[in-house]
Every structure is written in structure tokens, then in C-alpha cells.
Design a protein around this motif. Structure first.
Motif, short mmCIF file in Angstrom:
data_model
loop_
_atom_site.label_atom_id
_atom_site.label_comp_id
_atom_site.label_asym_id
_atom_site.label_seq_id
_atom_site.Cartn_x
_atom_site.Cartn_y
_atom_site.Cartn_z
N LEU A 27 -20.04 -7.05 -3.91
CA LEU A 27 -20.28 -5.62 -3.68
C LEU A 27 -19.16 -5.02 -2.84
CD1 LEU A 27 -22.08 -3.16 -4.04
CD2 LEU A 27 -23.41 -3.94 -2.07
N ASP A 28 -18.71 -5.75 -1.85
CA ASP A 28 -17.58 -5.30 -1.04
C ASP A 28 -16.35 -5.12 -1.91
OD1 ASP A 28 -15.86 -4.81 1.26
OD2 ASP A 28 -15.21 -6.88 1.04
N LEU A 29 -16.11 -6.04 -2.82
CA LEU A 29 -14.96 -5.94 -3.71
C LEU A 29 -15.06 -4.70 -4.60
CD1 LEU A 29 -12.34 -7.21 -4.74
CD2 LEU A 29 -13.74 -8.54 -6.34
N VAL A 30 -16.22 -4.45 -5.16
CA VAL A 30 -16.42 -3.27 -6.01
C VAL A 30 -16.21 -1.98 -5.20
CG1 VAL A 30 -18.16 -1.96 -7.30
CG2 VAL A 30 -17.91 -4.42 -7.66
N LEU A 31 -16.79 -1.93 -4.01
CA LEU A 31 -16.63 -0.74 -3.17
C LEU A 31 -15.17 -0.56 -2.75
CD1 LEU A 31 -19.83 -0.92 -0.95
CD2 LEU A 31 -19.36 0.64 -2.84
N THR A 32 -14.46 -1.65 -2.53
CA THR A 32 -13.04 -1.56 -2.19
C THR A 32 -12.26 -0.96 -3.35
OG1 THR A 32 -13.17 -3.44 -0.68
CG2 THR A 32 -10.99 -2.89 -1.53
N PHE A 33 -12.53 -1.42 -4.56
CA PHE A 33 -11.84 -0.86 -5.72
C PHE A 33 -12.17 0.62 -5.90
CE2 PHE A 33 -11.43 -5.24 -7.76
CZ PHE A 33 -10.08 -5.33 -7.47
N LEU A 34 -13.43 0.99 -5.69
CA LEU A 34 -13.81 2.40 -5.78
C LEU A 34 -13.08 3.23 -4.74
CD1 LEU A 34 -17.67 2.23 -6.38
CD2 LEU A 34 -15.95 3.14 -7.93
N ALA A 35 -13.01 2.73 -3.54
CA ALA A 35 -12.37 3.47 -2.46
C ALA A 35 -10.87 3.62 -2.71
CB ALA A 35 -12.61 2.77 -1.12
N VAL A 36 -10.22 2.54 -3.08
CA VAL A 36 -8.78 2.61 -3.33
C VAL A 36 -8.50 3.51 -4.53
CG1 VAL A 36 -6.76 1.23 -4.03
CG2 VAL A 36 -8.28 0.41 -2.23
N ASN A 38 -10.10 6.09 -5.29
CA ASN A 38 -10.34 7.48 -4.87
C ASN A 38 -9.41 7.91 -3.75
OD1 ASN A 38 -12.45 8.38 -6.61
ND2 ASN A 38 -13.82 6.98 -5.55
N GLY A 39 -8.35 7.17 -3.53
CA GLY A 39 -7.33 7.58 -2.59
C GLY A 39 -7.45 7.04 -1.18
N PHE A 40 -8.44 6.24 -0.91
CA PHE A 40 -8.56 5.61 0.40
C PHE A 40 -7.53 4.48 0.51
CE2 PHE A 40 -12.68 7.56 0.03
CZ PHE A 40 -13.01 7.93 1.32
N SER A 41 -7.18 4.12 1.72
CA SER A 41 -6.29 2.97 1.89
C SER A 41 -7.10 1.81 2.47
CB SER A 41 -5.13 3.32 2.80
OG SER A 41 -5.60 3.68 4.08
N GLU A 42 -6.68 0.62 2.11
CA GLU A 42 -7.34 -0.58 2.62
C GLU A 42 -6.90 -0.81 4.06
OE1 GLU A 42 -9.46 -3.66 3.35
OE2 GLU A 42 -9.63 -2.86 1.32
N MET A 43 -7.87 -1.03 4.95
CA MET A 43 -7.56 -1.23 6.36
C MET A 43 -7.16 -2.67 6.68
SD MET A 43 -10.57 1.13 8.01
CE MET A 43 -10.30 0.57 9.66
N ASN A 44 -7.64 -3.61 5.92
CA ASN A 44 -7.35 -5.02 6.15
C ASN A 44 -5.97 -5.36 5.58
OD1 ASN A 44 -7.19 -7.82 6.04
ND2 ASN A 44 -9.32 -8.08 5.41
N PRO A 45 -5.02 -5.76 6.44
CA PRO A 45 -3.66 -6.03 5.94
C PRO A 45 -3.60 -7.16 4.91
CG PRO A 45 -3.80 -6.41 8.32
CD PRO A 45 -5.13 -5.92 7.87
N LEU A 46 -4.48 -8.15 5.02
CA LEU A 46 -4.49 -9.22 4.02
C LEU A 46 -4.95 -8.71 2.66
CD1 LEU A 46 -5.95 -12.13 6.15
CD2 LEU A 46 -3.58 -11.78 5.49
N MET A 47 -5.96 -7.86 2.68
CA MET A 47 -6.46 -7.28 1.43
C MET A 47 -5.44 -6.32 0.83
SD MET A 47 -9.25 -8.35 0.18
CE MET A 47 -9.58 -7.03 -0.95
#
Length: 99
Positions: A27-36, A38-47
């Protein structure tokens, strides 16, 4: 080593914890893809690095949680489940706030 054998042998006894852990990671992975998407940036440098390498991302976020859930005794997954609940909650809050 005994803990490892007990974990694998008693998978069904802790299945609810193990499935919850895997579900929350996915679910975290799906939400990350949705966020990215939609223009959000990933906060975790490894991700951030993994988002440009799909094979690495699939290995870390797709396969690793299955092995962790299979090998780790269910009671030891509780802190990971709590952490993933916080991460998923944060992601959902940020996505809903952007709507």
C-alpha cells in the motif's frame, strides 16, 4: 536458528501479522506512485534513487517484504507494522490534503 525454523513452520499462526505487514508495504508503494505521479517528491533519499530503477524498486519493495514476512516471527513484525501504519497514514493524509 531455532526461531527461523519456528517462524517458517508456524507461518499460519502469525499469518494475520505477516499479511498485514506485506499489505502495508505494498500500500505504501502504491501511494508513493500516486504521489509521485501527482507531482509530489519522495522524501526518502533511498526511495528517490529506486524510483528511477524499477528493477531495484521491485526487488526491495516487492520481494523483500515477502521474505521478511516469511522468515521473521510474527510477534517481531509488530514494530514494522506500526511504522508502516504511520507511513501509510502520512502518505494518505498528504494525498487527501492535495485534493
Amino acid at each position: 536458528m531455532v526461531e527461523l525454523r519456528q517462524s517458517v513452520a508456524t507461518f499460519s499462526r502469525g499469518a494475520n501479522f505477516k499479511l498485514s505487514f506485506v499489505f502495508l508495504v505494498y500500500l505504501d508503494l502504491v501511494l508513493t506512485f500516486l504521489a509521485v505521479g501527482n507531482g509530489f517528491s519522495e522524501m526518502n533519499p533511498l526511495m528517490q534513487r529506486m524510483l528511477v530503477r524499477p528493477a531495484e524498486l521491485a526487488l526491495v519493495k516487492g520481494v523483500a517484504p515477502l521474505f521478511i514476512a516469511w522468515l521473521v516471527p510474527a510477534k517481531l513484525l509488530v514494530p514494522g507494522i506500526v511504522l508502516m501504519l504511520a507511513v501509510v497514514g502520512w502518505n494518505a493524509k498528504e494525498l487527501l490534503a492535495a485534493l
